[in-house]
Scaffold this motif. Sequence first.
Motif, PDB file in Angstrom:
ATOM      1  N   VAL A  97      42.844  35.428  44.672  1.00  0.00           N
ATOM      2  CA  VAL A  97      43.140  36.857  44.848  1.00  0.00           C
ATOM      3  C   VAL A  97      42.218  37.701  43.966  1.00  0.00           C
ATOM      4  CG1 VAL A  97      44.888  38.639  44.460  1.00  0.00           C
ATOM      5  CG2 VAL A  97      45.507  36.530  45.641  1.00  0.00           C
ATOM      6  N   LEU A  98      42.052  37.306  42.707  1.00  0.00           N
ATOM      7  CA  LEU A  98      41.151  38.051  41.820  1.00  0.00           C
ATOM      8  C   LEU A  98      39.717  38.034  42.339  1.00  0.00           C
ATOM      9  CD1 LEU A  98      42.439  37.121  38.257  1.00  0.00           C
ATOM     10  CD2 LEU A  98      42.511  39.343  39.372  1.00  0.00           C
ATOM     11  N   TRP A  99      39.273  36.892  42.826  1.00  0.00           N
ATOM     12  CA  TRP A  99      37.923  36.788  43.383  1.00  0.00           C
ATOM     13  C   TRP A  99      37.752  37.720  44.581  1.00  0.00           C
ATOM     14  CZ3 TRP A  99      33.103  35.951  42.849  1.00  0.00           C
ATOM     15  CH2 TRP A  99      32.292  35.652  43.914  1.00  0.00           C
ATOM     16  N   THR A 100      38.758  37.755  45.442  1.00  0.00           N
ATOM     17  CA  THR A 100      38.685  38.612  46.623  1.00  0.00           C
ATOM     18  C   THR A 100      38.585  40.080  46.224  1.00  0.00           C
ATOM     19  OG1 THR A 100      39.991  37.001  47.859  1.00  0.00           O
ATOM     20  CG2 THR A 100      39.823  39.202  48.800  1.00  0.00           C
ATOM     21  N   VAL A 101      39.385  40.487  45.253  1.00  0.00           N
ATOM     22  CA  VAL A 101      39.345  41.884  44.797  1.00  0.00           C
ATOM     23  C   VAL A 101      38.012  42.192  44.129  1.00  0.00           C
ATOM     24  CG1 VAL A 101      40.385  43.520  43.190  1.00  0.00           C
ATOM     25  CG2 VAL A 101      41.853  42.074  44.599  1.00  0.00           C
ATOM     26  N   LEU A 102      37.581  41.335  43.214  1.00  0.00           N
ATOM     27  CA  LEU A 102      36.338  41.590  42.479  1.00  0.00           C
ATOM     28  C   LEU A 102      35.119  41.666  43.384  1.00  0.00           C
ATOM     29  CD1 LEU A 102      36.593  39.452  39.228  1.00  0.00           C
ATOM     30  CD2 LEU A 102      36.409  41.923  39.411  1.00  0.00           C
ATOM     31  N   ARG A 103      35.016  40.755  44.342  1.00  0.00           N
ATOM     32  CA  ARG A 103      33.810  40.732  45.164  1.00  0.00           C
ATOM     33  C   ARG A 103      33.749  41.901  46.139  1.00  0.00           C
ATOM     34  NH1 ARG A 103      33.320  35.950  49.417  1.00  0.00           N
ATOM     35  NH2 ARG A 103      31.223  36.350  48.709  1.00  0.00           N
TER      36      ARG A 103
ATOM     37  N   ILE B 294      46.019  32.854  42.075  1.00  0.00           N
ATOM     38  CA  ILE B 294      45.608  33.969  41.223  1.00  0.00           C
ATOM     39  C   ILE B 294      44.090  34.098  41.216  1.00  0.00           C
ATOM     40  CG2 ILE B 294      45.487  34.743  38.815  1.00  0.00           C
ATOM     41  CD1 ILE B 294      48.353  33.557  38.501  1.00  0.00           C
ATOM     42  N   VAL B 295      43.387  32.977  41.078  1.00  0.00           N
ATOM     43  CA  VAL B 295      41.918  33.002  41.059  1.00  0.00           C
ATOM     44  C   VAL B 295      41.366  33.505  42.386  1.00  0.00           C
ATOM     45  CG1 VAL B 295      39.869  31.519  40.985  1.00  0.00           C
ATOM     46  CG2 VAL B 295      41.653  31.256  39.267  1.00  0.00           C
TER      47      VAL B 295
ATOM     48  N   PRO C 160      37.693  35.345  50.484  1.00  0.00           N
ATOM     49  CA  PRO C 160      37.243  34.460  49.403  1.00  0.00           C
ATOM     50  C   PRO C 160      36.221  33.428  49.868  1.00  0.00           C
ATOM     51  CG  PRO C 160      39.632  34.509  49.508  1.00  0.00           C
ATOM     52  CD  PRO C 160      39.136  35.293  50.660  1.00  0.00           C
TER      53      PRO C 160
END
Length: 104
Positions: free
Chosen positions: A87-93, A84-85, A23
Amino acid sequence: MDPTRPGRFPSCPFRSLTGFDCPGCGSLRALHELIHAHVAAAADYNLLLVAFLPYAAVVWLRAVTGRTGRRGIPRWWGPRLALIVVVLWTVLRNLPVFGGVLAA
């Protein structure tokens, strides 16, 4: 010092071990670009950091001025929402679809 020049700063341990961006990958380069008023370039390096900085400034101003009254989400939801933000950022990027848009 320009963080975009290779060899000046150590590489990310998470990225070295996994091959994925963490992240925080690109944060130093994004801060360097923001200091030079290049917002679009900073967002290209780490969009989460650029989006988070105005929120951090508001929180800091509220703490400095003594206006720390909580409104909105309950206090116990703050850390959960942040996790949550992140983890989502890590997955999306790290998705190949967003590689050119979100990756550092």
